[in-house]
Scaffold this active site. Structure first.
Site, PDB file in Angstrom:
ATOM      1  CG  ASP A  38      -1.919   1.158   1.158  1.00 14.76           C
ATOM      2  OD1 ASP A  38      -3.037   0.917   0.674  1.00 14.76           O
ATOM      3  OD2 ASP A  38      -1.560   2.287   1.556  1.00 14.76           O
ATOM      4  CD  GLU A  68      -1.127   6.157   2.201  1.00 14.63           C
ATOM      5  OE1 GLU A  68      -1.890   7.022   1.753  1.00 14.63           O
ATOM      6  OE2 GLU A  68      -1.481   4.997   2.445  1.00 14.63           O
ATOM      7  CB  ALA A  69       0.797   9.269  -3.855  1.00 13.45           C
ATOM      8  CG  ASP A  89      -1.692   0.790  -3.935  1.00 15.01           C
ATOM      9  OD1 ASP A  89      -1.197   1.357  -2.955  1.00 15.01           O
ATOM     10  OD2 ASP A  89      -2.926   0.599  -4.050  1.00 15.01           O
ATOM     11  CG  HIS A 134      -5.964   7.457   4.335  1.00 18.64           C
ATOM     12  ND1 HIS A 134      -6.311   6.883   3.134  1.00 18.64           N
ATOM     13  CD2 HIS A 134      -7.125   7.840   4.918  1.00 18.64           C
ATOM     14  CE1 HIS A 134      -7.623   6.941   2.994  1.00 18.64           C
ATOM     15  NE2 HIS A 134      -8.144   7.510   4.070  1.00 18.64           N
ATOM     16  CG  ASP A 139      -3.910   2.242   4.478  1.00 17.56           C
ATOM     17  OD1 ASP A 139      -4.525   2.351   5.547  1.00 17.56           O
ATOM     18  OD2 ASP A 139      -3.902   3.120   3.590  1.00 17.56           O
TER      19      ASP A 139
END
Ligand code: AMP
Ligand code: MG
Length: 183
Positions: A9, A11-12, A105, A161, A166
């Site tokens: 997972d 995050e961006a 992802d 998040h 996650d």
């Protein structure tokens, strides 16, 4: 099916309005949990922050959504450098499937790898657990991670998040999915 499944997972960088187009998003955290494909048993985990280069300053929206701080990304390596130890961890696991909740992802890894011209990191095929879970429970509508946990009567553990949290929660759903399929 390979004996190992790696649940990833990311995050961006993001914003809550159209001023931040999707094609400019960059990975700022990778959370990954390796499990036994057939039992869901935990094997190992990997977590890293990544320093974005296109939009190096995180928006307030992004920091609030992810709980990732500016310091954490400022002191992290950029994507090509961060990929080296991540690739080594992946290689140490032998044959594997790359699993994620949805297809986002995987697409973000393709985008960042193309932007930095450093090659897509995954050797194994991709499994979309969001689709697999909907099929396993016979649902027509696909659910988010929170919805799937609720369906299973489970609470989210950790911080939503955050990539690593996650990934751990998706691993919990994966184990339940195996049990449902085994019935
Ligand atoms: P997630 O794995 O659900 O935490 O989402 C991965 C990434 O998608 C986040 O780090 C954000 O970049 C983006 N994202 C998730 N939810 C939202 C949202 N409500 N608005 C904008 N971007 C989002
Ligand atoms: Mg996430």
């Amino acid at each position: 099916m390979p004996t190992t499944s790696i649940i990833v997972d990311i995050e961006a960088t993001c914003c809550n309005d159209a001023s931040f187009p999707r094609h400019q998003m960059e990975i700022i955290e990778i959370g990954a949990v390796a499990v036994d494909s057939y039992t869901g048993e935990f094997d190992s985990e990997y977590q890293t922050f990544i320093r974005p280069v296109r939009n190096p300053i995180l928006t307030d929206f992004c920091k609030e959504l992810t709980n990732i701080t500016q310091d954490q990304v400022d002191s992290a390596d950029c994507y090509p450098t961060a990929m080296k130890p991540f690739r080594e961890w992946l290689a140490s696991l032998g044959d594997y499937d790359f699993c994620s909740w949805g297809d986002y992802d995987r697409k973000q890894f393709v985008q960042d790898s193309e932007f930095h011209r450093c090659g897509y990191p995954f050797a194994g095929p991709h499994r979309n657990l969001k689709v697999e879970f909907a099929e396993a429970i016979g649902a027509k509508k696909k659910m988010g991670v929170g919805g799937a946990l609720k369906h299973l009567g489970l609470e989210f553990e950790g911080t939503p998040h955050r990539g690593i949290d996650d990934a751990h929660n998706i691993a919990r759903i994966y184990r339940e999915m195996l049990a449902i399929r085994g019935l």
